[in-house]
Design an enzyme around this catalytic site. Sequence first.
Site, PDB file in Angstrom:
ATOM      1  N   GLU A   1      51.629  75.304   7.325  1.00 25.56           N
ATOM      2  CA  GLU A   1      50.189  75.520   7.432  1.00 25.56           C
ATOM      3  C   GLU A   1      49.539  75.064   6.120  1.00 25.56           C
ATOM      4  O   GLU A   1      50.242  74.874   5.112  1.00 25.56           O
ATOM      5  CB  GLU A   1      49.892  77.002   7.680  1.00 25.56           C
ATOM      6  CG  GLU A   1      50.420  77.534   8.995  1.00 25.56           C
ATOM      7  CD  GLU A   1      49.765  76.884  10.197  1.00 25.56           C
ATOM      8  OE1 GLU A   1      48.570  76.517  10.113  1.00 25.56           O
ATOM      9  OE2 GLU A   1      50.444  76.728  11.230  1.00 25.56           O
TER      10      GLU A   1
ATOM     11  N   LYS B   1      56.756  85.948  17.440  1.00 23.82           N
ATOM     12  CA  LYS B   1      57.664  85.437  18.466  1.00 23.82           C
ATOM     13  C   LYS B   1      58.720  86.480  18.824  1.00 23.82           C
ATOM     14  O   LYS B   1      59.050  86.668  20.002  1.00 23.82           O
ATOM     15  CB  LYS B   1      58.333  84.145  17.971  1.00 23.82           C
ATOM     16  CG  LYS B   1      57.360  83.002  17.742  1.00 23.82           C
ATOM     17  CD  LYS B   1      58.039  81.797  17.108  1.00 23.82           C
ATOM     18  CE  LYS B   1      57.040  80.664  16.852  1.00 23.82           C
ATOM     19  NZ  LYS B   1      57.657  79.485  16.225  1.00 23.82           N
TER      20      LYS B   1
ATOM     21  N   VAL C   1      56.857  80.725  22.116  1.00 22.21           N
ATOM     22  CA  VAL C   1      58.148  80.909  21.435  1.00 22.21           C
ATOM     23  C   VAL C   1      58.944  79.615  21.568  1.00 22.21           C
ATOM     24  O   VAL C   1      59.338  79.236  22.663  1.00 22.21           O
ATOM     25  CB  VAL C   1      58.962  82.079  22.049  1.00 22.21           C
ATOM     26  CG1 VAL C   1      60.315  82.209  21.346  1.00 22.21           C
ATOM     27  CG2 VAL C   1      58.184  83.382  21.973  1.00 22.21           C
TER      28      VAL C   1
ATOM     29  N   GLY D   1      42.114  72.325  18.687  1.00 21.75           N
ATOM     30  CA  GLY D   1      42.895  71.952  17.516  1.00 21.75           C
ATOM     31  C   GLY D   1      43.961  70.936  17.902  1.00 21.75           C
ATOM     32  O   GLY D   1      43.868  70.280  18.942  1.00 21.75           O
ATOM     33  N   GLY D   2      44.987  70.833  17.082  1.00 22.77           N
ATOM     34  CA  GLY D   2      46.026  69.837  17.330  1.00 22.77           C
ATOM     35  C   GLY D   2      46.674  69.965  18.691  1.00 22.77           C
ATOM     36  O   GLY D   2      46.802  68.993  19.430  1.00 22.77           O
TER      37      GLY D   2
END
Length: 384
Positions: A229, A244, A171, A17-18
């Site tokens: 998103e 996180k 995180v 992905g990215g």
Amino acid sequence: MPTAVKSVLPVVLLGCGGVGRYLLRHIVSCRPLHANQGVAIRVVGVADSSSLLVADDVNSSGLDDALLTHLCAAKSAGSPLSSLLGQGNYQLFRNPEARSKVIDAATMLGRTTGLVLVDCSATYDTVNLMKDAVGHGCCIVLANKKPLTGAYEDFQKLVSNFRQIRFESTVGAGLPVIASVTRIVASGDPISRIVGSLSGTLGYVMSELEDGKRFSEVVKTAKSLGFTEPDPRDDLGGMDVARKALILARLLGQQISMDNINVESLYPSELGPDAVSTEDFLESGLEQLDRSMEERVKAASSRGNVLRYVCEIGSKRCQVGLKELPKDSVLGRLRGSDNVVEIYSRCYKSSPLVIQGAGAGNDTTAAGVLADIMDLQDLFQKPA
């Protein structure tokens, strides 16, 4: 005169992905820098959700940079790895055979030259693969939070040998949050509290609301800027921040799960994904939240405060949600999509350690992953 290669790090990447694509680009562009440091990163395999490309001979060679560059372009265009057939010296395996081939590579390299298994995916499905790799002596680097936020037993297994795992980018992207927490704990200075704004998306939304903008307008703008998103509820629900927070809480020794975290969602269940489509949520659902959010912002302002979406980790509780904070506080002054974390301990009791900076974005996260890989180089040094 070029520096002699002291460390060769074979890498298998899970996820194109990215973040995964940016990582491959960073590896290729940083070749001269790493060569001057005597380090060579050898990408021996790359996997997406359906298949695995692996070098013909993982013991001595990797996928060449031209192929990696072409791979990034193909994946950016939406093509699967299988579209690269016949364009290099490698083998292609499709799922479920791909998983067994990753384990084969881990078994072969883990106890000889070593292997770094890098998880840039966004799925829980890599947990068992990661545990197997650790069992074979491999190092692992995670940008994917999910393997660390499932069962506590899985977390224990993955971090059982802390020398072999890096997960800074889970995180705060590239911010040194994990490193700071682990250093303070290792020094014998007990951490009593961590407070942080750990969502670039929600940080942007909250700071924009201060200017009198409507909640629905701000969320739609954030989506158009690529901050959210595809379904903004993935951010507005607070689960990303909760993961996180869970990782940080577990680092402090808390044997808790997601069920132990109180998470405030910024939308009600009747507007959730099971009840309303993404399109309907954006077109009409968001507007239903404008009035209540405006009232909360004004109420906070009347008391000289601002709203921030934060995680709070104490010795006995962990919670995630909206909190009123003074405008002139570290978190209150936060603007845009930056992240900020305050760490309180015996040494940082009255004046906490503050870590602030860009905490989101594929480029920033990938840079953090690459730094984690490089941090393992001493484990791969060739004998003198």
